[in-house]
Design an enzyme around this catalytic site. Structure first.
Site, PDB file in Angstrom:
ATOM      1  N   ASP A 119       0.847  -1.185   0.000  1.00  0.00           N
ATOM      2  CA  ASP A 119       0.000   0.000   0.000  1.00  0.00           C
ATOM      3  C   ASP A 119       0.897   1.255   0.000  1.00  0.00           C
ATOM      4  O   ASP A 119       1.833   1.327  -0.775  1.00  0.00           O
ATOM      5  CB  ASP A 119      -0.955  -0.050   1.205  1.00  0.00           C
ATOM      6  CG  ASP A 119      -2.075   0.974   1.139  1.00  0.00           C
ATOM      7  OD1 ASP A 119      -3.102   0.689   0.499  1.00  0.00           O
ATOM      8  OD2 ASP A 119      -1.921   2.056   1.725  1.00  0.00           O
ATOM      9  N   TRP A 120       0.640   2.240   0.867  1.00  0.00           N
ATOM     10  CA  TRP A 120       1.461   3.450   0.924  1.00  0.00           C
ATOM     11  C   TRP A 120       2.899   3.143   1.312  1.00  0.00           C
ATOM     12  O   TRP A 120       3.794   3.967   1.092  1.00  0.00           O
ATOM     13  CB  TRP A 120       0.859   4.464   1.888  1.00  0.00           C
ATOM     14  CG  TRP A 120       0.120   5.579   1.207  1.00  0.00           C
ATOM     15  CD1 TRP A 120      -1.225   5.649   0.969  1.00  0.00           C
ATOM     16  CD2 TRP A 120       0.672   6.785   0.675  1.00  0.00           C
ATOM     17  NE1 TRP A 120      -1.537   6.816   0.320  1.00  0.00           N
ATOM     18  CE2 TRP A 120      -0.389   7.537   0.135  1.00  0.00           C
ATOM     19  CE3 TRP A 120       1.968   7.298   0.594  1.00  0.00           C
ATOM     20  CZ2 TRP A 120      -0.201   8.776  -0.469  1.00  0.00           C
ATOM     21  CZ3 TRP A 120       2.159   8.533  -0.008  1.00  0.00           C
ATOM     22  CH2 TRP A 120       1.085   9.263  -0.529  1.00  0.00           C
ATOM     23  N   TRP A 160     -13.003   5.473  -3.179  1.00  0.00           N
ATOM     24  CA  TRP A 160     -12.317   5.396  -1.890  1.00  0.00           C
ATOM     25  C   TRP A 160     -11.834   6.774  -1.452  1.00  0.00           C
ATOM     26  O   TRP A 160     -11.989   7.163  -0.285  1.00  0.00           O
ATOM     27  CB  TRP A 160     -11.151   4.415  -2.002  1.00  0.00           C
ATOM     28  CG  TRP A 160     -10.077   4.537  -0.974  1.00  0.00           C
ATOM     29  CD1 TRP A 160      -8.759   4.779  -1.202  1.00  0.00           C
ATOM     30  CD2 TRP A 160     -10.203   4.401   0.453  1.00  0.00           C
ATOM     31  NE1 TRP A 160      -8.049   4.804  -0.020  1.00  0.00           N
ATOM     32  CE2 TRP A 160      -8.917   4.583   1.006  1.00  0.00           C
ATOM     33  CE3 TRP A 160     -11.273   4.163   1.302  1.00  0.00           C
ATOM     34  CZ2 TRP A 160      -8.674   4.521   2.382  1.00  0.00           C
ATOM     35  CZ3 TRP A 160     -11.042   4.104   2.678  1.00  0.00           C
ATOM     36  CH2 TRP A 160      -9.759   4.278   3.205  1.00  0.00           C
ATOM     37  N   ASP A 246      -7.035  -8.922  -4.229  1.00  0.00           N
ATOM     38  CA  ASP A 246      -6.928  -7.481  -4.036  1.00  0.00           C
ATOM     39  C   ASP A 246      -7.254  -6.759  -5.336  1.00  0.00           C
ATOM     40  O   ASP A 246      -6.398  -6.628  -6.221  1.00  0.00           O
ATOM     41  CB  ASP A 246      -5.522  -7.095  -3.572  1.00  0.00           C
ATOM     42  CG  ASP A 246      -5.393  -5.590  -3.371  1.00  0.00           C
ATOM     43  OD1 ASP A 246      -6.423  -4.921  -3.170  1.00  0.00           O
ATOM     44  OD2 ASP A 246      -4.257  -5.087  -3.422  1.00  0.00           O
ATOM     45  N   HIS A 276      -6.243  -7.215   0.252  1.00  0.00           N
ATOM     46  CA  HIS A 276      -5.383  -6.033   0.176  1.00  0.00           C
ATOM     47  C   HIS A 276      -4.404  -6.011   1.345  1.00  0.00           C
ATOM     48  O   HIS A 276      -3.213  -5.777   1.166  1.00  0.00           O
ATOM     49  CB  HIS A 276      -6.215  -4.755   0.145  1.00  0.00           C
ATOM     50  CG  HIS A 276      -5.380  -3.522   0.001  1.00  0.00           C
ATOM     51  ND1 HIS A 276      -4.622  -3.259  -1.123  1.00  0.00           N
ATOM     52  CD2 HIS A 276      -5.150  -2.482   0.858  1.00  0.00           C
ATOM     53  CE1 HIS A 276      -3.973  -2.107  -0.968  1.00  0.00           C
ATOM     54  NE2 HIS A 276      -4.274  -1.622   0.228  1.00  0.00           N
TER      55      HIS A 276
END
Length: 298
Positions: A119-120, A160, A246, A276
């Site tokens: 992710d980030w 989102w 995901d 995810h």
């Protein structure tokens, strides 16, 4: 800058998280919390989380990595976990997160790093790799990407982003649950909510989707293009390890494999049953994949 600190009692009785806290200064008024397990002289595996999780997400991977003889370091990004939390959304930017992470790596004097990013963790970690190539030895990318805004974002991201910026109460634990394939117990959901006693602590978590470069002129778009120029020449080992469940990052693993020379010949993996938040769904399996990747690329 108003800075909030989550009270320690919020973190009492966390399940499966026996790790001692450590803190590093990353700005004059900000401390970043991190987990640091294993021998201090061992090779480092840096585990970077994303939105809206914290180092608790890595509790299943850390013991596997340290048992194999490596040092596992899992920081909480500023605004998350046990780290300090600037109270205003305007206090956060992509660049500031990069500066804080750079300060963290420099403060600990980390070198020969194997990065695991999700992710980030990838948006920050892959920039760190591009800008500190000498400090990184290997990369494992999982359910992440490094966007420049030149490719249209999927509708799921647009929705989102809108949700994150408008929902009255940002439901952290529920967000984690919806992006996993496993049913989380109430104490696990509570652990993801623990860093945020109320909405005032969630500025960093809430703003993250708005910081993603989603147009060619977004802040950091050009810097990410420059990072891709470095990554497109990266010949050190680079492994993709994406979950099969995901929808957010589906296909990004193939893009990495096409663009980054270091991916050639690696044992790229699609993890069955990995949502995810793949570390929550298949943490032990991921830990083993990281260990085998390091061993195969001495």
């Amino acid at each position: 800058m108003q800075v909030l600190q989550t009270p320690d009692h919020q973190f009492e009785h966390l399940p499966e998280y026996p790790f001692a806290p450590h803190y590093a200064p990353v700005a004059s008024n900000l401390q970043m919390h991190y987990v640091d397990e294993g021998s201090p002289n061992a090779e480092v595996v840096l585990l970077l989380h994303g939105e809206p999780s914290w180092s608790f997400l890595y509790r299943k991977m850390i013991p596997v990595i340290t048992k194999a003889g490596y040092r596992a370091i899992a920081p909480d990004l500023i605004g998350f976990g046990k780290s300090d939390k600037p109270a205003n959304i305007q206090d956060y930017s992509y660049k500031r997160h990069l500066d804080w992470m750079q300060a963290f790596i420099d403060h600990l004097g980390l070198n020969n790093i194997t990065l695991f990013c999700q992710d980030w963790g990838g948006l920050l970690g892959l920039r760190m790799v591009a800008e500190n190539s000498d400090k990184f030895k290997r990369v494992v990318a999982s359910n992440t990407f490094l966007p420049t805004g030149d490719i249209k974002m999927p509708e799921s991201f647009v929705q989102w982003k809108q949700f994150s910026q408008t929902v009255p109460e940002f439901p952290v634990g529920n967000i984690i649950q919806k992006a996993t394939t496993t049913e989380l117990s109430s104490d696990i959901v509570a652990a993801y909510n623990a860093p945020f006693p109320d909405e005032s602590y969630k500025a960093g978590a809430r703003v993250f989707p708005a910081l993603v470069p989603d147009s060619p002129t977004s802040p950091e778009s050009e810097a990410n293009r420059n990072a891709w120029k470095v990554l497109s020449q990266w010949t050190k080992p680079f492994l993709t390890c994406f979950g099969d469940a995901d929808p957010i990052t589906k296909g990004a693993d193939k893009f990495f494999q096409q663009m980054i020379p270091g991916t050639k010949g690696q044992a790229h993996t699609t993890v069955a049953g990995g949502g995810h938040f793949i570390q929550e769904d298949r943490g032990e399996e991921l830990g083993k994949i990281v260990v085998e990747f390091i061993k195969a690329n001495k």
